[in-house]
Design an enzyme around this catalytic site. Structure first.
Site: not given
Ligand code: NAI
Length: 476
Positions: A51, A74, A79, A137, A199, A224, A229, A233-234, A238, A344, A397, A405, A409
Protein backbone atom coordinates in the site's frame (compact mmCIF):
# COMPACT_ATOMS: atom_id res chain seq x y z
CA UNK A 1 12.99 8.23 -14.39
CA UNK A 2 9.96 6.12 -15.39
CA UNK A 3 6.97 6.31 -13.05
CA UNK A 4 3.19 6.72 -13.10
CA UNK A 5 1.32 8.49 -10.32
CA UNK A 6 -1.87 10.60 -10.24
CA UNK A 7 -0.44 14.07 -9.76
CA UNK A 8 3.17 15.00 -9.09
CA UNK A 9 2.16 18.45 -7.85
CA UNK A 10 0.89 16.79 -4.65
CA UNK A 11 4.49 16.07 -3.67
CA UNK A 12 4.88 19.01 -1.25
CA UNK A 13 1.80 17.97 0.69
CA UNK A 14 3.12 14.42 0.76
CA UNK A 15 6.55 15.59 1.94
CA UNK A 16 5.02 17.57 4.83
CA UNK A 17 3.11 14.49 5.99
CA UNK A 18 6.19 12.28 5.55
CA UNK A 19 8.09 14.68 7.83
CA UNK A 20 5.45 14.28 10.55
CA UNK A 21 5.33 10.51 10.03
CA UNK A 22 9.11 10.18 10.44
CA UNK A 23 8.77 11.48 14.00
CA UNK A 24 6.15 8.82 14.67
CA UNK A 25 8.28 6.01 13.22
CA UNK A 26 11.18 5.70 15.68
CA UNK A 27 12.03 2.14 14.66
CA UNK A 28 12.66 3.05 11.04
CA UNK A 29 14.60 6.18 11.99
CA UNK A 30 16.78 4.18 14.42
CA UNK A 31 17.54 1.66 11.68
CA UNK A 32 18.54 4.50 9.33
CA UNK A 33 20.97 5.75 11.97
CA UNK A 34 22.37 2.30 12.80
CA UNK A 35 23.18 1.49 9.17
CA UNK A 36 24.05 5.00 7.95
CA UNK A 37 27.70 4.07 7.27
CA UNK A 38 27.57 0.38 6.44
CA UNK A 39 24.65 0.66 3.92
CA UNK A 40 23.85 -3.09 4.02
CA UNK A 41 21.36 -2.86 1.13
CA UNK A 42 23.89 -1.49 -1.34
CA UNK A 43 23.42 -3.58 -4.48
CA UNK A 44 19.87 -4.60 -3.54
CA UNK A 45 17.26 -4.00 -6.25
CA UNK A 46 14.05 -4.12 -4.28
CA UNK A 47 10.64 -4.33 -5.93
CA UNK A 48 8.00 -3.41 -3.36
CA UNK A 49 4.29 -4.19 -3.63
CA UNK A 50 2.69 -2.67 -0.55
CA UNK A 51 0.00 0.00 0.00
CA UNK A 52 1.58 3.27 -1.22
CA UNK A 53 0.81 5.35 1.86
CA UNK A 54 2.70 8.02 3.81
CA UNK A 55 4.01 5.33 6.19
CA UNK A 56 5.22 3.27 3.24
CA UNK A 57 7.01 6.36 1.92
CA UNK A 58 9.09 6.38 5.12
CA UNK A 59 9.82 2.67 4.60
CA UNK A 60 10.86 3.23 0.97
CA UNK A 61 13.17 6.11 1.86
CA UNK A 62 14.70 4.01 4.66
CA UNK A 63 15.50 1.24 2.15
CA UNK A 64 17.07 3.87 -0.14
CA UNK A 65 19.12 5.34 2.72
CA UNK A 66 20.44 1.84 3.40
CA UNK A 67 21.70 1.67 -0.18
CA UNK A 68 18.87 -0.04 -2.08
CA UNK A 69 17.63 0.72 -5.58
CA UNK A 70 13.84 0.55 -5.26
CA UNK A 71 10.73 0.38 -7.50
CA UNK A 72 7.24 0.41 -5.98
CA UNK A 73 3.55 -0.36 -6.51
CA UNK A 74 0.52 -0.49 -4.24
CA UNK A 75 -0.87 -3.94 -3.43
CA UNK A 76 -4.46 -2.76 -3.73
CA UNK A 77 -6.29 -0.68 -6.35
CA UNK A 78 -7.75 1.73 -3.76
CA UNK A 79 -5.03 2.06 -1.12
CA UNK A 80 -2.61 4.54 -2.70
CA UNK A 81 -2.38 7.98 -1.12
CA UNK A 82 -1.63 10.06 -4.18
CA UNK A 83 0.34 12.71 -2.28
CA UNK A 84 2.56 10.00 -0.78
CA UNK A 85 3.19 8.47 -4.21
CA UNK A 86 4.06 11.90 -5.64
CA UNK A 87 6.45 12.73 -2.79
CA UNK A 88 8.29 9.42 -3.17
CA UNK A 89 8.78 10.01 -6.90
CA UNK A 90 10.03 13.58 -6.35
CA UNK A 91 12.21 12.41 -3.46
CA UNK A 92 13.54 14.46 -0.53
CA UNK A 93 16.01 16.33 -2.76
CA UNK A 94 14.13 16.57 -6.06
CA UNK A 95 11.54 18.95 -7.44
CA UNK A 96 8.38 18.40 -9.42
CA UNK A 97 10.30 19.42 -12.56
CA UNK A 98 13.28 17.30 -11.66
CA UNK A 99 12.09 14.22 -9.76
CA UNK A 100 14.94 12.34 -8.12
CA UNK A 101 13.20 9.83 -5.91
CA UNK A 102 11.95 6.32 -6.51
CA UNK A 103 9.90 5.07 -9.49
CA UNK A 104 6.36 4.47 -8.21
CA UNK A 105 3.55 3.04 -10.31
CA UNK A 106 0.42 3.60 -8.22
CA UNK A 107 -2.63 5.81 -7.93
CA UNK A 108 -5.89 5.62 -6.00
CA UNK A 109 -8.61 3.97 -8.08
CA UNK A 110 -6.67 1.81 -10.52
CA UNK A 111 -8.56 -0.64 -12.72
CA UNK A 112 -7.50 -4.27 -12.42
CA UNK A 113 -5.73 -4.01 -15.78
CA UNK A 114 -3.82 -0.96 -14.55
CA UNK A 115 -3.00 -2.65 -11.25
CA UNK A 116 -1.31 -5.61 -12.93
CA UNK A 117 0.36 -3.34 -15.50
CA UNK A 118 1.87 -1.39 -12.57
CA UNK A 119 3.10 -4.60 -10.91
CA UNK A 120 4.67 -5.67 -14.19
CA UNK A 121 6.38 -2.25 -14.60
CA UNK A 122 7.88 -2.30 -11.12
CA UNK A 123 9.31 -5.77 -11.78
CA UNK A 124 11.40 -4.46 -14.70
CA UNK A 125 14.39 -2.14 -14.35
CA UNK A 126 15.09 0.23 -17.27
CA UNK A 127 18.05 -1.95 -18.31
CA UNK A 128 15.72 -4.89 -18.78
CA UNK A 129 16.74 -6.77 -15.65
CA UNK A 130 14.48 -7.71 -12.75
CA UNK A 131 14.75 -7.15 -8.99
CA UNK A 132 16.98 -9.22 -6.74
CA UNK A 133 14.65 -8.76 -3.75
CA UNK A 134 10.85 -8.49 -3.37
CA UNK A 135 9.05 -6.81 -0.49
CA UNK A 136 5.48 -8.06 -0.78
CA UNK A 137 2.13 -7.55 0.91
CA UNK A 138 -0.40 -10.20 0.00
CA UNK A 139 1.90 -11.97 -2.41
CA UNK A 140 0.82 -10.50 -5.76
CA UNK A 141 4.34 -9.65 -6.96
CA UNK A 142 5.57 -13.07 -5.83
CA UNK A 143 2.62 -14.67 -7.63
CA UNK A 144 3.32 -12.90 -10.93
CA UNK A 145 6.98 -13.98 -10.95
CA UNK A 146 6.13 -17.59 -10.03
CA UNK A 147 3.26 -17.95 -12.49
CA UNK A 148 5.29 -16.30 -15.27
CA UNK A 149 8.18 -18.72 -14.76
CA UNK A 150 5.78 -21.67 -14.48
CA UNK A 151 4.03 -20.86 -17.78
CA UNK A 152 7.32 -20.20 -19.56
CA UNK A 153 8.43 -23.66 -18.51
CA UNK A 154 5.14 -25.15 -19.68
CA UNK A 155 5.47 -23.28 -22.98
CA UNK A 156 2.06 -21.55 -22.81
CA UNK A 157 -0.10 -19.29 -20.68
CA UNK A 158 -3.50 -20.95 -20.07
CA UNK A 159 -6.82 -19.21 -20.76
CA UNK A 160 -9.03 -18.33 -17.80
CA UNK A 161 -12.19 -20.39 -17.49
CA UNK A 162 -15.64 -18.88 -16.94
CA UNK A 163 -15.59 -19.96 -13.31
CA UNK A 164 -12.34 -18.09 -12.58
CA UNK A 165 -12.57 -14.67 -10.91
CA UNK A 166 -12.31 -11.73 -13.35
CA UNK A 167 -8.89 -10.81 -11.91
CA UNK A 168 -7.38 -14.15 -12.91
CA UNK A 169 -8.06 -13.39 -16.59
CA UNK A 170 -6.29 -10.03 -16.17
CA UNK A 171 -3.26 -11.70 -14.58
CA UNK A 172 -3.05 -14.23 -17.41
CA UNK A 173 -3.33 -11.45 -20.04
CA UNK A 174 -0.53 -9.52 -18.31
CA UNK A 175 1.70 -12.60 -18.40
CA UNK A 176 0.83 -13.44 -22.00
CA UNK A 177 1.77 -9.93 -23.09
CA UNK A 178 4.99 -9.77 -21.11
CA UNK A 179 6.18 -13.18 -22.29
CA UNK A 180 5.45 -12.22 -25.92
CA UNK A 181 7.52 -9.05 -25.43
CA UNK A 182 10.45 -10.82 -23.81
CA UNK A 183 10.42 -14.63 -23.84
CA UNK A 184 12.14 -16.15 -20.83
CA UNK A 185 11.82 -12.97 -18.82
CA UNK A 186 10.09 -14.49 -15.79
CA UNK A 187 12.42 -17.48 -15.55
CA UNK A 188 15.33 -15.08 -15.53
CA UNK A 189 13.63 -12.81 -12.99
CA UNK A 190 12.82 -15.70 -10.63
CA UNK A 191 16.41 -16.97 -10.85
CA UNK A 192 17.78 -13.53 -9.96
CA UNK A 193 15.71 -13.07 -6.80
CA UNK A 194 17.51 -13.72 -3.52
CA UNK A 195 14.33 -13.61 -1.48
CA UNK A 196 11.00 -12.07 -0.55
CA UNK A 197 9.84 -10.59 2.72
CA UNK A 198 6.06 -10.88 3.13
CA UNK A 199 3.94 -8.50 5.16
CA UNK A 200 0.55 -10.09 5.73
CA UNK A 201 -1.29 -13.22 6.90
CA UNK A 202 -2.81 -13.91 3.49
CA UNK A 203 0.52 -13.56 1.63
CA UNK A 204 2.28 -15.74 4.18
CA UNK A 205 -0.42 -18.38 3.72
CA UNK A 206 0.35 -18.45 -0.02
CA UNK A 207 4.10 -18.79 0.66
CA UNK A 208 3.68 -21.80 2.98
CA UNK A 209 1.40 -23.42 0.38
CA UNK A 210 4.08 -22.98 -2.31
CA UNK A 211 6.80 -24.26 0.04
CA UNK A 212 4.66 -27.36 0.79
CA UNK A 213 4.00 -27.94 -2.90
CA UNK A 214 7.72 -27.58 -3.65
CA UNK A 215 7.09 -24.70 -6.06
CA UNK A 216 8.63 -21.84 -4.05
CA UNK A 217 11.44 -20.42 -6.20
CA UNK A 218 13.34 -18.39 -3.57
CA UNK A 219 13.56 -18.06 0.23
CA UNK A 220 11.01 -16.00 2.10
CA UNK A 221 10.81 -14.28 5.44
CA UNK A 222 7.38 -14.26 7.03
CA UNK A 223 7.32 -10.77 8.52
CA UNK A 224 3.67 -11.09 9.52
CA UNK A 225 4.46 -13.56 12.27
CA UNK A 226 7.03 -11.44 14.01
CA UNK A 227 5.23 -10.74 17.27
CA UNK A 228 5.89 -7.03 16.79
CA UNK A 229 4.00 -7.23 13.49
CA UNK A 230 0.86 -9.37 13.77
CA UNK A 231 0.18 -8.72 17.46
CA UNK A 232 0.50 -4.97 16.86
CA UNK A 233 -0.31 -3.93 13.27
CA UNK A 234 -3.07 -6.51 12.74
CA UNK A 235 -4.58 -5.88 16.16
CA UNK A 236 -3.89 -2.33 17.34
CA UNK A 237 -3.61 -1.00 13.78
CA UNK A 238 -7.06 -2.33 12.86
CA UNK A 239 -8.41 -1.20 16.24
CA UNK A 240 -7.62 2.31 15.00
CA UNK A 241 -8.32 2.14 11.30
CA UNK A 242 -11.56 0.13 11.24
CA UNK A 243 -13.35 3.03 12.94
CA UNK A 244 -11.57 5.53 10.69
CA UNK A 245 -12.83 3.63 7.64
CA UNK A 246 -16.43 3.51 8.92
CA UNK A 247 -16.42 7.18 9.93
CA UNK A 248 -14.93 8.58 6.75
CA UNK A 249 -17.15 6.40 4.59
CA UNK A 250 -20.48 6.83 6.35
CA UNK A 251 -20.13 8.90 9.54
CA UNK A 252 -22.87 6.71 10.98
CA UNK A 253 -23.15 6.67 14.78
CA UNK A 254 -21.65 3.39 15.93
CA UNK A 255 -22.84 3.55 19.56
CA UNK A 256 -25.87 1.37 20.20
CA UNK A 257 -25.68 -0.36 16.83
CA UNK A 258 -25.22 -4.09 16.43
CA UNK A 259 -21.88 -4.81 14.74
CA UNK A 260 -20.81 -8.24 13.52
CA UNK A 261 -17.12 -9.08 13.22
CA UNK A 262 -16.45 -12.23 11.19
CA UNK A 263 -13.20 -13.83 12.36
CA UNK A 264 -11.57 -13.34 15.76
CA UNK A 265 -7.91 -13.61 14.78
CA UNK A 266 -5.53 -10.70 15.31
CA UNK A 267 -7.45 -8.36 12.98
CA UNK A 268 -10.86 -9.39 14.27
CA UNK A 269 -9.76 -8.87 17.89
CA UNK A 270 -8.72 -5.30 17.12
CA UNK A 271 -11.93 -4.57 15.21
CA UNK A 272 -14.22 -6.04 17.88
CA UNK A 273 -12.50 -4.08 20.64
CA UNK A 274 -12.73 -0.83 18.68
CA UNK A 275 -16.40 -1.25 17.85
CA UNK A 276 -17.17 -2.04 21.49
CA UNK A 277 -15.19 1.06 22.44
CA UNK A 278 -17.58 3.10 20.32
CA UNK A 279 -20.53 1.62 22.19
CA UNK A 280 -21.63 -0.92 19.61
CA UNK A 281 -23.04 -4.25 20.70
CA UNK A 282 -20.52 -6.54 19.04
CA UNK A 283 -21.19 -10.08 17.86
CA UNK A 284 -18.39 -12.35 16.65
CA UNK A 285 -18.50 -15.28 14.24
CA UNK A 286 -15.71 -17.89 14.24
CA UNK A 287 -14.96 -21.39 12.96
CA UNK A 288 -12.06 -22.05 15.35
CA UNK A 289 -13.16 -23.17 18.83
CA UNK A 290 -10.11 -21.53 20.45
CA UNK A 291 -10.80 -18.10 18.93
CA UNK A 292 -14.53 -18.51 19.58
CA UNK A 293 -13.79 -19.23 23.25
CA UNK A 294 -11.45 -16.23 23.41
CA UNK A 295 -14.18 -14.00 21.98
CA UNK A 296 -16.71 -15.34 24.46
CA UNK A 297 -14.34 -14.78 27.40
CA UNK A 298 -13.61 -11.29 26.12
CA UNK A 299 -17.33 -10.71 26.58
CA UNK A 300 -18.60 -10.92 23.01
CA UNK A 301 -21.63 -12.89 21.90
CA UNK A 302 -20.44 -15.56 19.48
CA UNK A 303 -22.94 -16.94 17.03
CA UNK A 304 -23.36 -17.67 13.33
CA UNK A 305 -23.94 -15.06 10.66
CA UNK A 306 -27.24 -16.77 9.82
CA UNK A 307 -28.52 -15.91 13.30
CA UNK A 308 -27.89 -12.18 13.06
CA UNK A 309 -27.78 -11.36 9.38
CA UNK A 310 -31.22 -9.71 9.36
CA UNK A 311 -30.81 -7.73 12.60
CA UNK A 312 -27.26 -6.33 12.60
CA UNK A 313 -26.35 -2.83 11.39
CA UNK A 314 -22.64 -3.11 10.60
CA UNK A 315 -20.67 -6.08 9.23
CA UNK A 316 -16.87 -6.34 9.10
CA UNK A 317 -15.19 -9.43 7.65
CA UNK A 318 -11.70 -10.19 8.97
CA UNK A 319 -11.12 -13.85 8.13
CA UNK A 320 -8.68 -14.00 5.19
CA UNK A 321 -11.17 -16.59 3.87
CA UNK A 322 -13.65 -16.30 1.00
CA UNK A 323 -17.45 -16.21 0.61
CA UNK A 324 -18.04 -15.10 4.19
CA UNK A 325 -20.90 -12.74 3.34
CA UNK A 326 -22.85 -14.07 0.36
CA UNK A 327 -25.29 -12.29 -1.94
CA UNK A 328 -28.08 -14.18 -0.22
CA UNK A 329 -26.93 -12.83 3.18
CA UNK A 330 -26.99 -9.29 1.82
CA UNK A 331 -30.45 -9.75 0.36
CA UNK A 332 -31.68 -10.50 3.90
CA UNK A 333 -29.97 -7.60 5.69
CA UNK A 334 -31.66 -4.57 7.25
CA UNK A 335 -32.17 -1.50 5.10
CA UNK A 336 -28.87 0.41 4.83
CA UNK A 337 -26.84 -2.17 6.72
CA UNK A 338 -23.14 -1.39 6.25
CA UNK A 339 -21.11 -4.23 4.75
CA UNK A 340 -17.34 -4.05 4.81
CA UNK A 341 -14.22 -6.16 4.66
CA UNK A 342 -10.87 -5.51 6.35
CA UNK A 343 -9.20 -8.76 5.22
CA UNK A 344 -6.59 -8.65 2.48
CA UNK A 345 -8.59 -9.76 -0.55
CA UNK A 346 -12.00 -8.69 -1.83
CA UNK A 347 -13.52 -12.17 -1.98
CA UNK A 348 -14.70 -12.23 1.67
CA UNK A 349 -17.86 -10.50 0.43
CA UNK A 350 -19.40 -12.03 -2.69
CA UNK A 351 -19.43 -8.87 -4.80
CA UNK A 352 -19.69 -10.82 -8.07
CA UNK A 353 -22.78 -12.63 -6.77
CA UNK A 354 -24.31 -9.34 -5.60
CA UNK A 355 -23.87 -7.77 -9.03
CA UNK A 356 -25.63 -10.75 -10.63
CA UNK A 357 -28.89 -10.36 -8.64
CA UNK A 358 -31.57 -9.52 -11.25
CA UNK A 359 -32.76 -5.94 -10.93
CA UNK A 360 -30.12 -4.84 -8.39
CA UNK A 361 -29.00 -1.21 -8.71
CA UNK A 362 -25.58 0.20 -7.73
CA UNK A 363 -25.65 3.85 -6.69
CA UNK A 364 -22.40 5.70 -6.02
CA UNK A 365 -22.72 7.81 -2.87
CA UNK A 366 -19.08 8.85 -3.29
CA UNK A 367 -15.96 7.00 -4.43
CA UNK A 368 -15.54 3.78 -2.43
CA UNK A 369 -19.02 4.06 -0.89
CA UNK A 370 -21.88 2.43 -2.80
CA UNK A 371 -25.50 1.79 -2.05
CA UNK A 372 -26.74 -1.46 -3.62
CA UNK A 373 -30.53 -1.30 -3.93
CA UNK A 374 -32.40 -4.58 -4.20
CA UNK A 375 -35.55 -4.92 -6.33
CA UNK A 376 -37.68 -4.91 -3.12
CA UNK A 377 -36.42 -1.38 -2.35
CA UNK A 378 -34.11 -2.13 0.58
CA UNK A 379 -30.39 -1.50 0.19
CA UNK A 380 -27.01 -2.27 1.70
CA UNK A 381 -24.02 0.07 1.82
CA UNK A 382 -20.81 -1.51 0.62
CA UNK A 383 -17.46 0.04 1.52
CA UNK A 384 -14.49 0.07 -0.88
CA UNK A 385 -16.28 -2.32 -3.24
CA UNK A 386 -15.52 -5.13 -0.79
CA UNK A 387 -11.78 -4.40 -0.65
CA UNK A 388 -10.02 -3.59 2.61
CA UNK A 389 -12.07 -0.70 3.95
CA UNK A 390 -9.46 0.80 6.27
CA UNK A 391 -7.18 1.53 3.30
CA UNK A 392 -9.91 2.05 0.69
CA UNK A 393 -12.07 4.46 2.71
CA UNK A 394 -9.45 5.83 5.13
CA UNK A 395 -5.66 6.01 5.31
CA UNK A 396 -4.85 2.63 6.84
CA UNK A 397 -2.91 2.23 10.05
CA UNK A 398 -1.16 5.14 11.72
CA UNK A 399 2.59 5.64 11.54
CA UNK A 400 3.60 4.43 14.99
CA UNK A 401 2.20 0.93 14.57
CA UNK A 402 3.52 0.71 10.98
CA UNK A 403 6.96 1.59 12.29
CA UNK A 404 6.93 -1.77 14.09
CA UNK A 405 5.87 -3.68 10.98
CA UNK A 406 8.26 -1.87 8.66
CA UNK A 407 11.26 -2.12 10.98
CA UNK A 408 10.72 -5.88 10.76
CA UNK A 409 10.53 -5.54 6.97
CA UNK A 410 13.84 -3.67 6.76
CA UNK A 411 15.60 -6.12 9.10
CA UNK A 412 14.20 -9.03 7.06
CA UNK A 413 15.42 -7.48 3.80
CA UNK A 414 18.90 -7.04 5.30
CA UNK A 415 18.88 -10.66 6.55
CA UNK A 416 17.93 -12.20 3.21
CA UNK A 417 20.09 -9.89 1.12
CA UNK A 418 23.27 -10.07 3.19
CA UNK A 419 23.02 -13.66 4.48
CA UNK A 420 21.54 -15.32 1.39
CA UNK A 421 23.53 -18.53 1.92
CA UNK A 422 22.07 -19.02 5.38
CA UNK A 423 18.55 -19.20 3.95
CA UNK A 424 17.96 -22.16 1.62
CA UNK A 425 14.55 -22.03 -0.14
CA UNK A 426 11.88 -22.10 2.56
CA UNK A 427 9.81 -19.76 4.72
CA UNK A 428 11.41 -18.30 7.86
CA UNK A 429 10.48 -15.95 10.68
CA UNK A 430 12.94 -13.51 12.20
CA UNK A 431 14.70 -14.68 15.37
CA UNK A 432 13.21 -13.51 18.64
CA UNK A 433 16.08 -11.23 19.59
CA UNK A 434 15.29 -9.14 16.49
CA UNK A 435 11.59 -9.09 17.37
CA UNK A 436 12.52 -7.84 20.84
CA UNK A 437 14.84 -5.29 19.26
CA UNK A 438 11.95 -3.88 17.21
CA UNK A 439 9.82 -3.52 20.35
CA UNK A 440 12.69 -1.94 22.26
CA UNK A 441 13.11 0.72 19.57
CA UNK A 442 9.55 1.89 20.22
CA UNK A 443 9.57 2.11 24.02
CA UNK A 444 11.21 5.49 24.57
CA UNK A 445 8.70 7.31 22.39
CA UNK A 446 5.91 6.07 24.65
CA UNK A 447 7.80 6.85 27.88
CA UNK A 448 8.04 3.20 28.78
CA UNK A 449 10.52 2.34 31.55
CA UNK A 450 11.59 -1.27 31.28
CA UNK A 451 12.51 -3.27 34.38
CA UNK A 452 15.94 -4.89 34.10
CA UNK A 453 16.47 -8.46 35.19
CA UNK A 454 19.12 -9.07 37.80
CA UNK A 455 21.66 -11.76 36.91
CA UNK A 456 20.16 -14.00 39.58
CA UNK A 457 16.62 -13.49 38.27
CA UNK A 458 17.75 -14.19 34.71
CA UNK A 459 19.40 -17.41 35.85
CA UNK A 460 16.30 -18.37 37.85
CA UNK A 461 13.99 -18.16 34.82
CA UNK A 462 16.66 -19.50 32.47
CA UNK A 463 17.20 -16.52 30.15
CA UNK A 464 19.99 -14.11 29.37
CA UNK A 465 19.86 -10.66 30.99
CA UNK A 466 19.88 -9.21 27.45
CA UNK A 467 17.12 -11.56 26.21
CA UNK A 468 15.54 -13.26 24.36
CA UNK A 469 13.08 -13.40 27.23
CA UNK A 470 10.68 -15.99 25.89
CA UNK A 471 11.00 -19.36 24.13
CA UNK A 472 9.91 -19.53 20.49
CA UNK A 473 6.70 -21.35 21.40
CA UNK A 474 5.51 -18.54 23.69
CA UNK A 475 2.31 -16.99 22.30
CA UNK A 476 1.98 -13.53 23.87
P1 NAI B 1 -5.94 -14.76 11.51
O1 NAI B 1 -5.69 -16.04 10.83
O2 NAI B 1 -5.28 -14.42 12.79
O3 NAI B 1 -7.53 -14.57 11.76
C1 NAI B 1 -8.53 -14.95 10.87
C2 NAI B 1 -9.63 -15.63 11.69
O4 NAI B 1 -10.75 -15.89 10.87
C3 NAI B 1 -9.17 -16.98 12.25
O5 NAI B 1 -9.31 -17.01 13.67
C4 NAI B 1 -10.09 -17.99 11.57
O6 NAI B 1 -10.41 -19.07 12.41
C5 NAI B 1 -11.31 -17.13 11.24
N1 NAI B 1 -12.12 -17.64 10.13
C6 NAI B 1 -11.74 -18.29 9.00
N2 NAI B 1 -12.81 -18.62 8.25
C7 NAI B 1 -13.90 -18.15 8.90
C8 NAI B 1 -15.29 -18.17 8.63
N3 NAI B 1 -15.78 -18.78 7.55
N4 NAI B 1 -16.12 -17.57 9.52
C9 NAI B 1 -15.65 -16.97 10.63
N5 NAI B 1 -14.33 -16.94 10.96
C10 NAI B 1 -13.47 -17.52 10.10
O7 NAI B 1 -5.64 -13.63 10.42
P2 NAI B 1 -5.44 -12.05 10.71
O8 NAI B 1 -4.02 -11.77 10.95
O9 NAI B 1 -6.46 -11.63 11.69
O10 NAI B 1 -5.76 -11.46 9.27
C11 NAI B 1 -7.06 -11.54 8.69
C12 NAI B 1 -7.01 -10.90 7.29
O11 NAI B 1 -6.71 -9.51 7.42
C13 NAI B 1 -5.93 -11.46 6.37
O12 NAI B 1 -6.41 -11.46 5.05
C14 NAI B 1 -4.80 -10.47 6.52
O13 NAI B 1 -3.92 -10.53 5.43
C15 NAI B 1 -5.56 -9.19 6.62
N6 NAI B 1 -4.92 -8.04 7.26
C16 NAI B 1 -5.46 -6.82 6.96
C17 NAI B 1 -4.96 -5.68 7.52
C18 NAI B 1 -5.54 -4.36 7.17
O14 NAI B 1 -4.96 -3.33 7.50
N7 NAI B 1 -6.66 -4.29 6.51
C19 NAI B 1 -3.84 -5.71 8.49
C20 NAI B 1 -3.38 -7.05 8.79
C21 NAI B 1 -3.92 -8.16 8.20
Amino acid sequence: MDYKVADLSLADFGRREIRLAEHEMPGLMAVRKEYADSKPLRGAKIMGSLHMTIQTAVLIETLVELGADVRWVSCNIFSTQDHAAAAVVVGPNGTVDDPQGVPVFAWKGETLEEYWWCTDQALQWPDGTGPNMILDDGGDATLLVHKGAEYEKAGAVPTASEDDPEEWGVILDTLRRSIAEKPGRWTETAAGIKGVTEETTTGVHRLYEMARAGTLAFPAINVNDSVTKSKFDNKYGCRHSVIDGLNRATDVLIGGKVAVVCGYGDVGKGCAEALRGQGARVIVTEIDPICALQAAMDGFQVTTLEDVVDTADIFVTATGNFNIITADHMSRMKHQAIVSNIGHFDNEIDMAGLAKIPGIEKIEIKPQVHEWRFPDGHSVIILAEGRLMNLGCATGHPSFVMSNSFTNQVIAQIELFTKTDEYPIGVYTLPKHLDEKVARLHLDALGVKLTELTKEQAAYIGVDVEGPYKPDHYRY
